[in-house]
Scaffold this motif. Structure first.
Motif, PDB file in Angstrom:
ATOM      1  N   GLY A 160       6.134   8.199   6.502  1.00  0.00           N
ATOM      2  CA  GLY A 160       4.667   8.471   6.599  1.00  0.00           C
ATOM      3  C   GLY A 160       4.044   8.030   5.549  1.00  0.00           C
ATOM      4  O   GLY A 160       2.814   8.270   5.602  1.00  0.00           O
ATOM      5  N   GLU A 161       4.463   7.396   4.660  1.00  0.00           N
ATOM      6  CA  GLU A 161       3.703   6.963   3.417  1.00  0.00           C
ATOM      7  C   GLU A 161       2.881   5.996   3.782  1.00  0.00           C
ATOM      8  O   GLU A 161       3.216   4.846   4.126  1.00  0.00           O
ATOM      9  CB  GLU A 161       4.601   6.462   2.086  1.00  0.00           C
ATOM     10  N   ALA A 162       1.531   6.171   3.708  1.00  0.00           N
ATOM     11  CA  ALA A 162       0.399   5.283   3.833  1.00  0.00           C
ATOM     12  C   ALA A 162       0.302   4.734   5.362  1.00  0.00           C
ATOM     13  O   ALA A 162      -0.287   3.947   5.649  1.00  0.00           O
ATOM     14  CB  ALA A 162       0.504   3.874   3.190  1.00  0.00           C
ATOM     15  N   VAL A 196       0.972  -1.117  -0.032  1.00  0.00           N
ATOM     16  CA  VAL A 196      -0.088   0.106   0.117  1.00  0.00           C
ATOM     17  C   VAL A 196       0.912   1.317  -0.074  1.00  0.00           C
ATOM     18  O   VAL A 196       2.173   1.275   0.824  1.00  0.00           O
ATOM     19  CB  VAL A 196      -1.028   0.042   1.152  1.00  0.00           C
ATOM     20  N   HIS A 197       0.482   2.341  -0.956  1.00  0.00           N
ATOM     21  CA  HIS A 197       1.214   3.414  -1.228  1.00  0.00           C
ATOM     22  C   HIS A 197       0.483   4.559  -1.017  1.00  0.00           C
ATOM     23  O   HIS A 197      -0.680   4.606  -1.246  1.00  0.00           O
ATOM     24  CB  HIS A 197       1.908   3.435  -2.559  1.00  0.00           C
ATOM     25  N   GLN A 198       1.077   5.709  -1.045  1.00  0.00           N
ATOM     26  CA  GLN A 198       0.497   7.403  -1.263  1.00  0.00           C
ATOM     27  C   GLN A 198       1.408   7.828  -2.394  1.00  0.00           C
ATOM     28  O   GLN A 198       2.446   7.474  -2.617  1.00  0.00           O
ATOM     29  CB  GLN A 198       0.547   7.973  -0.035  1.00  0.00           C
ATOM     30  N   THR A 199       0.732   8.326  -3.525  1.00  0.00           N
ATOM     31  CA  THR A 199       1.057   8.888  -4.618  1.00  0.00           C
ATOM     32  C   THR A 199       2.209   9.951  -4.571  1.00  0.00           C
ATOM     33  O   THR A 199       3.017  10.167  -5.562  1.00  0.00           O
ATOM     34  CB  THR A 199       0.097   9.250  -5.558  1.00  0.00           C
ATOM     35  N   TYR A 258      13.287   1.449   1.647  1.00  0.00           N
ATOM     36  CA  TYR A 258      13.397   2.775   2.034  1.00  0.00           C
ATOM     37  C   TYR A 258      13.008   4.140   1.774  1.00  0.00           C
ATOM     38  O   TYR A 258      13.158   4.298   0.578  1.00  0.00           O
ATOM     39  CB  TYR A 258      15.040   2.897   2.046  1.00  0.00           C
ATOM     40  N   LYS A 259      11.829   4.367   2.430  1.00  0.00           N
ATOM     41  CA  LYS A 259      10.775   5.372   1.765  1.00  0.00           C
ATOM     42  C   LYS A 259      10.518   6.412   3.008  1.00  0.00           C
ATOM     43  O   LYS A 259      10.909   6.083   4.172  1.00  0.00           O
ATOM     44  CB  LYS A 259       9.493   4.848   1.333  1.00  0.00           C
ATOM     45  N   ASN A 260       9.915   7.716   2.710  1.00  0.00           N
ATOM     46  CA  ASN A 260       9.395   8.389   3.701  1.00  0.00           C
ATOM     47  C   ASN A 260       8.482   7.520   4.482  1.00  0.00           C
ATOM     48  O   ASN A 260       7.497   7.001   4.245  1.00  0.00           O
ATOM     49  CB  ASN A 260       8.445   9.657   3.091  1.00  0.00           C
ATOM     50  N   TYR A 280       6.245  -1.646 -11.256  1.00  0.00           N
ATOM     51  CA  TYR A 280       7.507  -1.236 -10.551  1.00  0.00           C
ATOM     52  C   TYR A 280       7.166  -0.462  -9.394  1.00  0.00           C
ATOM     53  O   TYR A 280       6.885   0.903  -9.623  1.00  0.00           O
ATOM     54  CB  TYR A 280       8.523  -0.478 -11.419  1.00  0.00           C
ATOM     55  N   HIS A 281       6.973  -0.954  -8.282  1.00  0.00           N
ATOM     56  CA  HIS A 281       6.247  -0.195  -7.222  1.00  0.00           C
ATOM     57  C   HIS A 281       6.909  -0.281  -6.095  1.00  0.00           C
ATOM     58  O   HIS A 281       6.773   0.601  -5.097  1.00  0.00           O
ATOM     59  CB  HIS A 281       4.424  -0.416  -6.958  1.00  0.00           C
ATOM     60  N   VAL A 282       7.693  -1.270  -5.706  1.00  0.00           N
ATOM     61  CA  VAL A 282       8.408  -1.482  -4.437  1.00  0.00           C
ATOM     62  C   VAL A 282       9.646  -0.847  -4.440  1.00  0.00           C
ATOM     63  O   VAL A 282      10.094  -0.173  -3.170  1.00  0.00           O
ATOM     64  CB  VAL A 282       8.511  -2.926  -4.474  1.00  0.00           C
ATOM     65  N   ARG A 313       2.728  -1.659   4.323  1.00  0.00           N
ATOM     66  CA  ARG A 313       2.904  -0.148   3.909  1.00  0.00           C
ATOM     67  C   ARG A 313       4.136  -0.111   3.222  1.00  0.00           C
ATOM     68  O   ARG A 313       5.336  -0.809   3.641  1.00  0.00           O
ATOM     69  CB  ARG A 313       2.746   0.603   5.115  1.00  0.00           C
ATOM     70  N   HIS A 314       4.372   0.760   2.192  1.00  0.00           N
ATOM     71  CA  HIS A 314       5.426   0.680   1.324  1.00  0.00           C
ATOM     72  C   HIS A 314       6.865   0.997   2.381  1.00  0.00           C
ATOM     73  O   HIS A 314       7.924   0.367   1.872  1.00  0.00           O
ATOM     74  CB  HIS A 314       5.502   1.823   0.262  1.00  0.00           C
ATOM     75  N   PRO A 315       6.872   1.804   3.176  1.00  0.00           N
ATOM     76  CA  PRO A 315       7.984   1.956   3.946  1.00  0.00           C
ATOM     77  C   PRO A 315       8.476   0.839   4.751  1.00  0.00           C
ATOM     78  O   PRO A 315       9.530   0.852   5.241  1.00  0.00           O
ATOM     79  CB  PRO A 315       7.831   3.461   4.725  1.00  0.00           C
TER      80      PRO A 315
HETATM   81 ZN   LIG Z   1       5.227   4.007  -2.384  1.00  0.00          ZN
END
Ligand SMILES: [Zn+2]
Length: 186
Positions: free
Chosen positions: A178-180, A22-25, A174-176, A65-67, A168-170
């Protein structure tokens, strides 16, 4: 649900679906993301707009390609004490840049669910929402969460996944952080 397929974000076959990410755009509207999808590159299979409409944006038979390129270590995240072995001990002495590459290679030698999902075994769901700073995203709305829950439930029935296969993606890469973070699917 509306079908709005963008073949430019499909990159080869998706042989199995074992997990959902699950992501946010990080875009203000669905249209911003659709414009990006027309150009191609990264994308996900579903998008839930601010008005909570669900769009299918790629075929479930095709990989998106989303991960991201580098996945985190699931075993380190869940229980670092039980994760120690010679290879892991060596990896953990490396500099940050070398370590995240070595961890990714170490994890990809495992199969799901011993590692986090990757593009070749997971479906991506995007929720429209912008990042606010390097730690937070705008809140997922209550209506977006209603649609997310419905969609996750349908996918779980169809692919025999469970809520423990939804990430959740993070958590995965290695993501922000707060995403999702405000996404709820159970
Ligand atoms: Zn994402």
């Amino acid at each position: 649900m509306k079908l709005k397929r963008y073949k430019n974000i499909e990159h080869g076959k998706l042989p199995a679906i074992e997990a959902i990410v699950v992501h946010q755009t990080d875009a203000p509207t669905a249209q911003h993301t659709f414009n990006g999808y027309s150009a191609g590159g990264n994308g996900a299979h579903f998008l839930i707009s601010k008005a909570s409409e669900i769009y299918q944006t790629a075929s479930m038979n095709m990989r998106c390609y989303h991960v991201g390129r580098l996945i985190k270590s699931k075993c380190l995240t869940l229980s670092s004490a039980n994760c120690r072995n010679t290879a892991m001990t060596k990896i953990l002495t490396m500099s940050w840049g070398a370590r995240i590459k070595a961890l990714d290679a170490h994890e990809r030698a495992k199969s799901y669910p011993d590692r986090f999902p990757v593009n070749s075994d997971s479906v991506g769901i995007e929720l429209v929402g912008k990042h606010l700073d390097d730690k937070t995203y705008e809140a997922v709305t209550a209506l977006q969460n209603v649609s997310l829950q419905w969609l996750v439930n349908e996918l779980n029935k169809h692919f025999s996944t469970t809520t423990s296969d939804v990430y959740r993606h993070p958590t995965v890469s290695y993501k922000n952080p707060g995403e999702a973070s405000a996404a709820k699917w159970k």
